[in-house]
Design a protein around this motif. Structure first.
Motif, PDB file in Angstrom:
ATOM      1  N   LEU A   1     -62.626 -36.945 -47.152  1.00  0.00           N
ATOM      2  CA  LEU A   1     -61.631 -37.567 -46.283  1.00  0.00           C
ATOM      3  C   LEU A   1     -60.441 -36.613 -46.241  1.00  0.00           C
ATOM      4  O   LEU A   1     -59.953 -36.190 -47.289  1.00  0.00           O
ATOM      5  CB  LEU A   1     -61.225 -38.928 -46.840  1.00  0.00           C
ATOM      6  N   SER A   2     -60.026 -36.226 -45.036  1.00  0.00           N
ATOM      7  CA  SER A   2     -58.904 -35.284 -44.930  1.00  0.00           C
ATOM      8  C   SER A   2     -57.738 -35.907 -44.185  1.00  0.00           C
ATOM      9  O   SER A   2     -57.919 -36.720 -43.278  1.00  0.00           O
ATOM     10  CB  SER A   2     -59.346 -33.994 -44.238  1.00  0.00           C
ATOM     11  N   ILE A   3     -56.536 -35.500 -44.597  1.00  0.00           N
ATOM     12  CA  ILE A   3     -55.297 -36.068 -44.037  1.00  0.00           C
ATOM     13  C   ILE A   3     -54.378 -34.939 -43.583  1.00  0.00           C
ATOM     14  O   ILE A   3     -54.182 -33.966 -44.311  1.00  0.00           O
ATOM     15  CB  ILE A   3     -54.550 -36.910 -45.108  1.00  0.00           C
ATOM     16  N   GLU A   4     -53.799 -35.090 -42.383  1.00  0.00           N
ATOM     17  CA  GLU A   4     -52.834 -34.106 -41.870  1.00  0.00           C
ATOM     18  C   GLU A   4     -51.554 -34.836 -41.456  1.00  0.00           C
ATOM     19  O   GLU A   4     -51.599 -35.801 -40.674  1.00  0.00           O
ATOM     20  CB  GLU A   4     -53.462 -33.379 -40.657  1.00  0.00           C
ATOM     21  N   SER A   5     -50.413 -34.359 -41.996  1.00  0.00           N
ATOM     22  CA  SER A   5     -49.117 -34.946 -41.608  1.00  0.00           C
ATOM     23  C   SER A   5     -48.001 -33.909 -41.740  1.00  0.00           C
ATOM     24  O   SER A   5     -46.883 -34.255 -42.091  1.00  0.00           O
ATOM     25  CB  SER A   5     -48.809 -36.175 -42.485  1.00  0.00           C
ATOM     26  N   SER A   6     -48.322 -32.632 -41.438  1.00  0.00           N
ATOM     27  CA  SER A   6     -47.322 -31.576 -41.696  1.00  0.00           C
ATOM     28  C   SER A   6     -46.180 -31.561 -40.693  1.00  0.00           C
ATOM     29  O   SER A   6     -45.123 -31.007 -40.951  1.00  0.00           O
ATOM     30  CB  SER A   6     -47.984 -30.203 -41.737  1.00  0.00           C
ATOM     31  N   CYS A   7     -46.409 -32.185 -39.511  1.00  0.00           N
ATOM     32  CA  CYS A   7     -45.333 -32.193 -38.518  1.00  0.00           C
ATOM     33  C   CYS A   7     -45.330 -33.532 -37.767  1.00  0.00           C
ATOM     34  O   CYS A   7     -44.977 -34.544 -38.358  1.00  0.00           O
ATOM     35  CB  CYS A   7     -45.490 -30.992 -37.590  1.00  0.00           C
ATOM     36  N   ASP A   8     -45.761 -33.540 -36.524  1.00  0.00           N
ATOM     37  CA  ASP A   8     -45.641 -34.778 -35.741  1.00  0.00           C
ATOM     38  C   ASP A   8     -46.980 -35.362 -35.316  1.00  0.00           C
ATOM     39  O   ASP A   8     -47.042 -36.125 -34.366  1.00  0.00           O
ATOM     40  CB  ASP A   8     -44.740 -34.546 -34.516  1.00  0.00           C
ATOM     41  N   ASP A   9     -48.062 -34.996 -36.000  1.00  0.00           N
ATOM     42  CA  ASP A   9     -49.363 -35.603 -35.723  1.00  0.00           C
ATOM     43  C   ASP A   9     -49.873 -36.265 -36.981  1.00  0.00           C
ATOM     44  O   ASP A   9     -49.984 -35.611 -38.023  1.00  0.00           O
ATOM     45  CB  ASP A   9     -50.378 -34.536 -35.270  1.00  0.00           C
ATOM     46  N   SER A  10     -50.191 -37.575 -36.886  1.00  0.00           N
ATOM     47  CA  SER A  10     -50.801 -38.275 -38.018  1.00  0.00           C
ATOM     48  C   SER A  10     -52.297 -38.259 -37.760  1.00  0.00           C
ATOM     49  O   SER A  10     -52.740 -38.782 -36.729  1.00  0.00           O
ATOM     50  CB  SER A  10     -50.361 -39.734 -38.081  1.00  0.00           C
ATOM     51  N   SER A  11     -53.057 -37.699 -38.699  1.00  0.00           N
ATOM     52  CA  SER A  11     -54.490 -37.586 -38.424  1.00  0.00           C
ATOM     53  C   SER A  11     -55.312 -37.699 -39.696  1.00  0.00           C
ATOM     54  O   SER A  11     -54.905 -37.232 -40.764  1.00  0.00           O
ATOM     55  CB  SER A  11     -54.750 -36.244 -37.726  1.00  0.00           C
ATOM     56  N   ILE A  12     -56.478 -38.355 -39.566  1.00  0.00           N
ATOM     57  CA  ILE A  12     -57.424 -38.485 -40.679  1.00  0.00           C
ATOM     58  C   ILE A  12     -58.821 -38.173 -40.150  1.00  0.00           C
ATOM     59  O   ILE A  12     -59.164 -38.551 -39.026  1.00  0.00           O
ATOM     60  CB  ILE A  12     -57.388 -39.916 -41.286  1.00  0.00           C
ATOM     61  N   ALA A  13     -59.612 -37.456 -40.958  1.00  0.00           N
ATOM     62  CA  ALA A  13     -60.997 -37.175 -40.568  1.00  0.00           C
ATOM     63  C   ALA A  13     -61.907 -37.410 -41.759  1.00  0.00           C
ATOM     64  O   ALA A  13     -61.472 -37.393 -42.916  1.00  0.00           O
ATOM     65  CB  ALA A  13     -61.124 -35.733 -40.089  1.00  0.00           C
ATOM     66  N   ILE A  14     -63.182 -37.656 -41.460  1.00  0.00           N
ATOM     67  CA  ILE A  14     -64.217 -37.741 -42.488  1.00  0.00           C
ATOM     68  C   ILE A  14     -65.255 -36.688 -42.128  1.00  0.00           C
ATOM     69  O   ILE A  14     -65.764 -36.678 -41.000  1.00  0.00           O
ATOM     70  CB  ILE A  14     -64.918 -39.126 -42.500  1.00  0.00           C
ATOM     71  N   THR A  15     -65.550 -35.812 -43.082  1.00  0.00           N
ATOM     72  CA  THR A  15     -66.510 -34.735 -42.820  1.00  0.00           C
ATOM     73  C   THR A  15     -67.647 -34.820 -43.836  1.00  0.00           C
ATOM     74  O   THR A  15     -67.393 -35.013 -45.025  1.00  0.00           O
ATOM     75  CB  THR A  15     -65.820 -33.354 -42.947  1.00  0.00           C
ATOM     76  N   GLU A  16     -68.874 -34.664 -43.365  1.00  0.00           N
ATOM     77  CA  GLU A  16     -70.013 -34.719 -44.277  1.00  0.00           C
ATOM     78  C   GLU A  16     -70.165 -33.369 -44.962  1.00  0.00           C
ATOM     79  O   GLU A  16     -70.156 -32.328 -44.295  1.00  0.00           O
ATOM     80  CB  GLU A  16     -71.283 -35.079 -43.506  1.00  0.00           C
ATOM     81  N   LEU A  17     -70.316 -33.410 -46.286  1.00  0.00           N
ATOM     82  CA  LEU A  17     -70.348 -32.161 -47.054  1.00  0.00           C
ATOM     83  C   LEU A  17     -71.532 -31.268 -46.681  1.00  0.00           C
ATOM     84  O   LEU A  17     -71.369 -30.075 -46.454  1.00  0.00           O
ATOM     85  CB  LEU A  17     -70.422 -32.488 -48.547  1.00  0.00           C
ATOM     86  N   LYS A  18     -72.701 -31.841 -46.600  1.00  0.00           N
ATOM     87  CA  LYS A  18     -73.899 -31.026 -46.423  1.00  0.00           C
ATOM     88  C   LYS A  18     -74.024 -30.480 -45.000  1.00  0.00           C
ATOM     89  O   LYS A  18     -74.200 -29.288 -44.781  1.00  0.00           O
ATOM     90  CB  LYS A  18     -75.129 -31.871 -46.767  1.00  0.00           C
ATOM     91  N   SER A  19     -73.889 -31.381 -44.031  1.00  0.00           N
ATOM     92  CA  SER A  19     -74.116 -30.981 -42.625  1.00  0.00           C
ATOM     93  C   SER A  19     -72.864 -30.398 -41.974  1.00  0.00           C
ATOM     94  O   SER A  19     -72.938 -29.831 -40.903  1.00  0.00           O
ATOM     95  CB  SER A  19     -74.565 -32.202 -41.825  1.00  0.00           C
ATOM     96  N   LYS A  20     -71.707 -30.546 -42.602  1.00  0.00           N
ATOM     97  CA  LYS A  20     -70.397 -30.130 -42.050  1.00  0.00           C
ATOM     98  C   LYS A  20     -70.020 -30.934 -40.801  1.00  0.00           C
ATOM     99  O   LYS A  20     -69.131 -30.573 -40.055  1.00  0.00           O
ATOM    100  CB  LYS A  20     -70.359 -28.631 -41.728  1.00  0.00           C
ATOM    101  N   LYS A  21     -70.742 -32.005 -40.560  1.00  0.00           N
ATOM    102  CA  LYS A  21     -70.488 -32.835 -39.366  1.00  0.00           C
ATOM    103  C   LYS A  21     -69.208 -33.655 -39.513  1.00  0.00           C
ATOM    104  O   LYS A  21     -68.922 -34.165 -40.594  1.00  0.00           O
ATOM    105  CB  LYS A  21     -71.646 -33.826 -39.198  1.00  0.00           C
ATOM    106  N   ILE A  22     -68.476 -33.808 -38.397  1.00  0.00           N
ATOM    107  CA  ILE A  22     -67.300 -34.683 -38.400  1.00  0.00           C
ATOM    108  C   ILE A  22     -67.813 -36.094 -38.074  1.00  0.00           C
ATOM    109  O   ILE A  22     -68.302 -36.344 -36.977  1.00  0.00           O
ATOM    110  CB  ILE A  22     -66.284 -34.239 -37.332  1.00  0.00           C
ATOM    111  N   LEU A  23     -67.693 -36.991 -39.042  1.00  0.00           N
ATOM    112  CA  LEU A  23     -68.228 -38.342 -38.842  1.00  0.00           C
ATOM    113  C   LEU A  23     -67.163 -39.262 -38.240  1.00  0.00           C
ATOM    114  O   LEU A  23     -67.471 -40.254 -37.612  1.00  0.00           O
ATOM    115  CB  LEU A  23     -68.698 -38.922 -40.178  1.00  0.00           C
ATOM    116  N   PHE A  24     -65.888 -38.892 -38.467  1.00  0.00           N
ATOM    117  CA  PHE A  24     -64.779 -39.711 -37.962  1.00  0.00           C
ATOM    118  C   PHE A  24     -63.591 -38.783 -37.785  1.00  0.00           C
ATOM    119  O   PHE A  24     -63.341 -37.913 -38.612  1.00  0.00           O
ATOM    120  CB  PHE A  24     -64.443 -40.811 -38.986  1.00  0.00           C
TER     121      PHE A  24
END
Ligand code: KG4
Ligand code: ZN
Length: 325
Positions: free
Chosen positions: A3-26
């Motif tokens: 689960l990754s989180i980005e909030s360094s400036c003016d975008d609030s964002s969260i993603a879920i990435t699958e470890l094996k396939s590198k696919k973005i699931l969310f």
């Protein structure tokens, strides 16, 4: 999954990435642009408050993935300290609740890895990073082996677009505004001088060019027409990009890059991409939706950090306004 989180400036964002396939699931991002537009730039205190509302709203939507999370990745540098803290605090809470480690991620590495969201990692690479906070040429040899070859002495490339937009009475962010007005303008009408063109320095500077634009706008005063604005944007954009090209050409005399990429919010600029396509046969850019800040690129960088075992406890992680490389 990560689960990754980005909030360094003016975008609030969260993603879920699958470890094996590198696919973005969310992947979800809530941009605050409209809230900052009337101020002509990001107001840190307001940005922090908006992250505090938006991040939990997005996190709520990831419930089904939470039992599968192996690590929480979060941008902890560089950026606005007060907004970085929002993401890092959420990462700490998740780390405690899910009993997983944290992967602290450098935002600029995230931009570099946005190139590898839809294709395999291909390093070493020459990278032009053009965002609201940075204008840099990097030699990215590996995830933890990055050399800064050139950087901006003052304003960044994206910031100069934001300021020109503001001076013309348009809002923030200015990149797309200026690029679109430029399409209808005459790029040869105003003779702005290219910054540092007689200097051997491998560096960038945009504050002088911004000042030249300010003086032209002042000359036109209240009589300024829509066409004048388009001509200013076109003439400004041409010179802003010519400056990048001139310095990169200088750099290419010293460095050879087998692969070259442009990343960061301004890598969406078509004029910029076309000019670089004349220099390199195959310039890589991220998929358009991942050019500006997002958590998917942080997740992609985190896959590498996970492989390298760059874990951190919730007690040890800290935020830094400046990049540590
Ligand atoms: O990477 P980013 O989303 O945020 C930072 O890390 O700073 O970059 C945002 C910057 C803003 O300054 C914005 O005006 C600029 O990228 N930008 C552009 C374009 N789209 C966004 N600059 C020039 N042309 C564009 N099309
Ligand atoms: Zn960025």
């Amino acid at each position: 999954m990560i689960l990754s989180i980005e909030s360094s400036c003016d975008d609030s964002s969260i993603a879920i990435t699958e470890l094996k396939s590198k696919k973005i699931l969310f992947h979800k991002k809530i941009s605050q642009e409209s809230s900052h537009a009337c101020y002509g730039g990001v107001v840190p205190e307001l940005a922090a408050r908006l992250h505090a509302k938006a991040l939990p709203d997005i996190l709520k939507q990831t419930k089904e993935f939470l039992p599968h999370i192996k690590a929480v990745a979060v941008t902890n540098e560089p950026g606005l300290s007060v907004t970085l803290v929002e993401g890092v605090t959420m990462a700490k809470a998740l780390s405690i609740a899910l009993r997983v480690p944290i992967l602290p991620i450098n935002h600029l590495k995230g931009h570099v890895y946005s190139l590898f969201l839809e294709q395999d990692e291909r390093l070493p690479m020459g990278i032009l990073l053009v965002s609201g906070g940075h204008t840099q040429v990097l030699h990215v040899k590996a995830y933890n082996d990055i050399e800064i070859l050139a950087t901006s002495l003052d304003d960044s490339f994206g910031e100069s677009f934001d300021k020109v937009s503001k001076m013309l009475g348009y809002g923030y962010p200015g990149g797309v505004v200026v690029e679109n007005l430029a399409k209808k303008g005459d790029e040869d009408r105003f003779n702005f001088t290219v910054p540092l063109s007689n200097s051997p320095k491998l560096a960038f500077s945009y504050s002088g060019l911004k000042n030249q634009v300010r003086l032209e706008i002042a000359k036109l005063s209240s009589e300024i027409s829509e066409q004048d604005k388009c001509d200013i944007c076109a003439s400004f954009q041409k010179v802003a990009i010519k400056h990048l090209i001139q310095k990169i050409k200088k750099l290419l005399k010293l460095h050879r890059f087998e692969h070259f990429g442009i990343v960061g919010g301004a890598s969406a600029n078509i004029y910029l991409k076309n000019e670089f396509a004349k220099l390199f046969s195959n310039v890589q850019t991220p998929p358009l939706k991942y050019c500006s800040d997002n958590a998917a690129m942080i997740g992609r960088a985190a896959l590498r950090a996970y492989e390298l075992g760059e874990f951190c406890s919730f007690e040890a992680i800290d935020v830094r306004a400046k990049s540590s490389f």
